[in-house]
Design an enzyme around this catalytic site. Sequence first.
Site, PDB file in Angstrom:
ATOM      1  N   CYS A 270      -3.031   0.790   7.194  1.00  0.00           N
ATOM      2  CA  CYS A 270      -3.080   0.203   8.538  1.00  0.00           C
ATOM      3  C   CYS A 270      -3.714   1.178   9.520  1.00  0.00           C
ATOM      4  O   CYS A 270      -4.368   0.772  10.472  1.00  0.00           O
ATOM      5  CB  CYS A 270      -1.690  -0.206   8.991  1.00  0.00           C
ATOM      6  SG  CYS A 270      -0.516   1.153   9.028  1.00  0.00           S
TER       7      CYS A 270
ATOM      8  N   GLU B  47       5.655  -3.439  11.633  1.00  0.00           N
ATOM      9  CA  GLU B  47       4.532  -2.513  11.578  1.00  0.00           C
ATOM     10  C   GLU B  47       3.397  -3.265  10.904  1.00  0.00           C
ATOM     11  O   GLU B  47       3.463  -3.594   9.713  1.00  0.00           O
ATOM     12  CB  GLU B  47       4.910  -1.268  10.767  1.00  0.00           C
ATOM     13  CG  GLU B  47       3.802  -0.236  10.791  1.00  0.00           C
ATOM     14  CD  GLU B  47       3.778   0.652   9.558  1.00  0.00           C
ATOM     15  OE1 GLU B  47       4.810   0.828   8.903  1.00  0.00           O
ATOM     16  OE2 GLU B  47       2.682   1.147   9.251  1.00  0.00           O
TER      17      GLU B  47
ATOM     18  N   ASN C  55       0.805  -1.234   0.000  1.00  0.00           N
ATOM     19  CA  ASN C  55       0.000   0.000   0.000  1.00  0.00           C
ATOM     20  C   ASN C  55       0.840   1.287   0.000  1.00  0.00           C
ATOM     21  O   ASN C  55       0.368   2.336  -0.421  1.00  0.00           O
ATOM     22  CB  ASN C  55      -0.993   0.004   1.172  1.00  0.00           C
ATOM     23  CG  ASN C  55      -0.325   0.016   2.525  1.00  0.00           C
ATOM     24  OD1 ASN C  55       0.845  -0.328   2.651  1.00  0.00           O
ATOM     25  ND2 ASN C  55      -1.067   0.404   3.537  1.00  0.00           N
TER      26      ASN C  55
HETATM   27  O1  G3H Z   1      -0.571   1.329   6.121  1.00  0.00           O
HETATM   28  C1  G3H Z   1       0.159   1.737   7.019  1.00  0.00           C
HETATM   29  C2  G3H Z   1       0.822   3.044   6.928  1.00  0.00           C
HETATM   30  O2  G3H Z   1       1.861   3.151   7.867  1.00  0.00           O
HETATM   31  C3  G3H Z   1      -0.155   4.166   7.091  1.00  0.00           C
HETATM   32  O3  G3H Z   1       0.470   5.374   6.857  1.00  0.00           O
HETATM   33  O4  G3H Z   1      -1.070   6.873   8.116  1.00  0.00           O
HETATM   34  O5  G3H Z   1       0.537   7.795   6.446  1.00  0.00           O
HETATM   35  O6  G3H Z   1      -1.454   6.463   5.716  1.00  0.00           O
HETATM   36  P1  G3H Z   1      -0.422   6.697   6.784  1.00  0.00           P
END
Ligand code: G3H
Length: 504
Positions: A301, A267, A171
Amino acid sequence: MIDEIEKIPNSLVMRDELNFKYYVSGTWKKSSSGNTIIIKNPFNDETVGTVQACSIEEADQVITVAKENLECWGDKTQRERADILMKAAKLMKEWANSLGYVMMKEIGKPLKSAISEITRTSELFEATAEAGLQQEGEAIYGDAFKGFSKDKMSMTYRVPLGVILCIGPFNYPFNLTGSKIAPALMAGNTVVVKPPSQGAISPLFFGLILEKAGVPPGVFNIITGKGSEIGDYLVQHPLINMVSFTGSSKTGQHLASVVGMKPLLLELGGKDAAIVLNDANLELTADAIVSGAFSYSGQRCTAVKRVLPMPGIADKLIELVKKKTMNLSIGDPEKNATIGPLISSEQCDFVQGLIDDALKKDGTLLCGNKREGNIMWPTLIDNVTTDMRIAWEEPFGPILPFIRTHSAEEAIEISNKSEYGLQGMIFTENIDLAFNIAQELEVGTVQINGKSERGPDHFPFLGTKSSGLGTQGIKYSIEAMTRPKVIALNLSEKGKLVKLCKYD
Ligand code: G3H
């Protein structure tokens, strides 16, 4: 697609047309297995390109090369490494439009968001270079401990861990891979990147960028291939000194069980809950919820994944969220539609299963529950109860449940019952109460009057329970990718100065 790639200087070294090679020792190679992985555009199923399906032997070569280059890279000055990161950041900015376009094609991210992912990474590289230059150690006298004197003292500074294996998610294939590469290199480690299969093309460009920026051959390497074939081999390899992984909780839990005795940074998933109190500013709250839940079609996430409203505002809030959700654009990522394709049809089936389960158990459908190809319409479900899967499972898709709650205490209990613990949110004008609720939530970060999100990238970013292990964020990542080295000095009587002290 090829037109955009050709705007990037020297890109022909890394590919034959759209068949991309892997990168080791500063050389682009085809796998001797002869096998490739086809990357399809999740929006229209067109082939975007192919990447090499490397073998275990090739994985071994890549890791060995990274190990061989460790000493020389570590001998470069911090200032030299920082300058290289700065140059890489500049190149990312120059090539952002083309790189963003490639990413949009391979993972279906809206074009503007894909381009901003590249510029965010460029800024992350700059900030990492700056933070790396601020690293400090400490000196401690022994006399703070009973029986020791100032004749014994320690000097502690940080040294690189060695070869860091960086595994990024589909993603954020560029940014979340970059957020591992930059601190690893800055701290003096060498790097092996294993990109996700879907999303493998964009991170390959780090090879071009870092080489042009001045990273010597072999310090930075990328191996592509199927996780099922080379994944366990890579993480268990004795020359890998640390694994930094972003992806699903299921894969993270598997890694934790096989990796052995080496540092692990994970993560993973989340089920971030927004607790909305009766005095919340509902316009601000609804905007945050809709943007938090539906950007990149909920494939984050940190997406808002549950709303827990109090009785006094529930009806009004839900109406507002519904109105704003129904205004979201749906369709082609190239035209910047907010809601685009999910990454695969299997993922759509999974999300549909969550919707069906909730509706079968008397959840109230407010909008959505429609699918065309891999696009799923944003779906809101009211009156969700704790016996429904959607109350607990992470959808990674555009579906948002409302679990109506009666008190802050009940909302805290439901939030904490989750197997995940990434972030939580509290919307209220009562900052004292928000602070007290925040202290009760078993998550890495609590956002007060804002959506859950990772950035800005120098904030600490971590999850509890199934959401992760260790802490990321620029200076925290540098710390995680280094260890203290202690040199203890034991002074002898020789050379002692004679002091006449009136207490003696
Ligand atoms: O999908 C997990 C990422 O760490 C989310 O990052 O909060 O910048 O979209 P973000």
